[in-house]
Design a protein around this motif. Structure first.
Motif, PDB file in Angstrom:
ATOM      1  N   ASN A  38      11.706   3.384-102.694  1.00  0.00           N
ATOM      2  CA  ASN A  38      12.675   3.115-101.632  1.00  0.00           C
ATOM      3  C   ASN A  38      13.440   1.813-101.886  1.00  0.00           C
ATOM      4  O   ASN A  38      14.639   1.725-101.603  1.00  0.00           O
ATOM      5  N   ALA A  39      12.768   0.813-102.427  1.00  0.00           N
ATOM      6  CA  ALA A  39      13.438  -0.457-102.734  1.00  0.00           C
ATOM      7  C   ALA A  39      14.503  -0.248-103.812  1.00  0.00           C
ATOM      8  O   ALA A  39      15.601  -0.810-103.723  1.00  0.00           O
ATOM      9  N   VAL A  40      14.209   0.571-104.809  1.00  0.00           N
ATOM     10  CA  VAL A  40      15.193   0.874-105.852  1.00  0.00           C
ATOM     11  C   VAL A  40      16.365   1.641-105.240  1.00  0.00           C
ATOM     12  O   VAL A  40      17.527   1.348-105.527  1.00  0.00           O
ATOM     13  N   ALA A  41      16.066   2.608-104.381  1.00  0.00           N
ATOM     14  CA  ALA A  41      17.141   3.360-103.717  1.00  0.00           C
ATOM     15  C   ALA A  41      18.024   2.409-102.927  1.00  0.00           C
ATOM     16  O   ALA A  41      19.256   2.445-103.046  1.00  0.00           O
ATOM     17  N   ASP A  42      17.400   1.565-102.115  1.00  0.00           N
ATOM     18  CA  ASP A  42      18.155   0.643-101.260  1.00  0.00           C
ATOM     19  C   ASP A  42      19.084  -0.261-102.067  1.00  0.00           C
ATOM     20  O   ASP A  42      20.144  -0.657-101.577  1.00  0.00           O
ATOM     21  N   ALA A  43      18.691  -0.592-103.293  1.00  0.00           N
ATOM     22  CA  ALA A  43      19.486  -1.490-104.139  1.00  0.00           C
ATOM     23  C   ALA A  43      20.426  -0.739-105.082  1.00  0.00           C
ATOM     24  O   ALA A  43      21.183  -1.370-105.821  1.00  0.00           O
ATOM     25  N   SER A  44      20.395   0.581-105.061  1.00  0.00           N
ATOM     26  CA  SER A  44      21.194   1.380-105.995  1.00  0.00           C
ATOM     27  C   SER A  44      22.671   1.355-105.653  1.00  0.00           C
ATOM     28  O   SER A  44      23.058   1.362-104.484  1.00  0.00           O
ATOM     29  N   ASP A  45      23.492   1.357-106.685  1.00  0.00           N
ATOM     30  CA  ASP A  45      24.935   1.460-106.508  1.00  0.00           C
ATOM     31  C   ASP A  45      25.245   2.781-105.811  1.00  0.00           C
ATOM     32  O   ASP A  45      24.767   3.842-106.235  1.00  0.00           O
ATOM     33  N   GLY A  46      25.975   2.724-104.734  1.00  0.00           N
ATOM     34  CA  GLY A  46      26.348   3.940-104.014  1.00  0.00           C
ATOM     35  C   GLY A  46      25.419   4.317-102.884  1.00  0.00           C
ATOM     36  O   GLY A  46      25.717   5.234-102.121  1.00  0.00           O
ATOM     37  N   PHE A  47      24.271   3.629-102.755  1.00  0.00           N
ATOM     38  CA  PHE A  47      23.373   3.891-101.640  1.00  0.00           C
ATOM     39  C   PHE A  47      24.007   3.345-100.362  1.00  0.00           C
ATOM     40  O   PHE A  47      24.552   2.242-100.345  1.00  0.00           O
TER      41      PHE A  47
END
Length: 161
Positions: A38-47
């Motif tokens: 979830n932390a990677v998702a939250d920091a992903s470009d376009g999230f």
């Protein structure tokens, strides 16, 4: 050069039926991976946004009236941003192991749809879209990554009906 805010964002829902209780040894790797993924998702470009309860994830949010079902509901800039996240890193590793954690369901478990920028879908909306996809296949109302529709097509279809 001026940046124009997008009119639409991509909502996605993904459900899974657990094979074991969340606090079981069999699901330890999955549960331990939730916060990092979830932390990677939250920091992903376009999230843009994801559904979460006070737990920080959505594993305790009811979906489809099934206590063994969990839901992931999020909004992304576009399909490219979503797929870039889905198929890399720890999410990809956990995705590859999904048969260890979740029952295999015959019907669709993932649906996508365009929402007006700034809209945050509720679980009831996501359930409706997923059930529509199951009943009618991919349409502008609910579709898949393999059978996508462009933003605004649903409105064009409804206006012409």
């Amino acid at each position: 050069m001026t940046d124009t805010a997008p009119a639409y964002e991509l909502a996605q829902v993904n459900i899974a039926r657990l094979k074991h209780p969340l606090d079981s040894a069999e699901l330890k790797d999955f549960v331990d991976g939730l916060d990092p993924v979830n932390a990677v998702a939250d920091a992903s470009d376009g999230f843009v946004w994801r559904l979460k309860s006070d737990s920080g994830n959505a594993t305790d949010v009811p979906v489809l009236g099934d206590a063994w079902m969990i839901v992931n509901l999020s909004v992304w800039r576009d399909a490219e941003a979503l797929t870039a996240f889905m198929y890399r890193g720890q999410h990809r590793e956990l995705l590859a192991r999904r048969r260890e954690f979740f029952e295999r369901l015959e019907e669709a478990v993932t649906a996508l749809w365009w929402v007006p920028a700034g809209h945050r879908p509720a679980v009831a909306e996501a359930e409706d879209r997923l059930l529509h996809l199951r009943a009618h296949g991919p349409t502008p109302y609910a579709f898949t990554l393999r059978a996508p529709f462009a933003p605004g097509e649903e409105a064009a279809v409804s206006r012409s009906a």
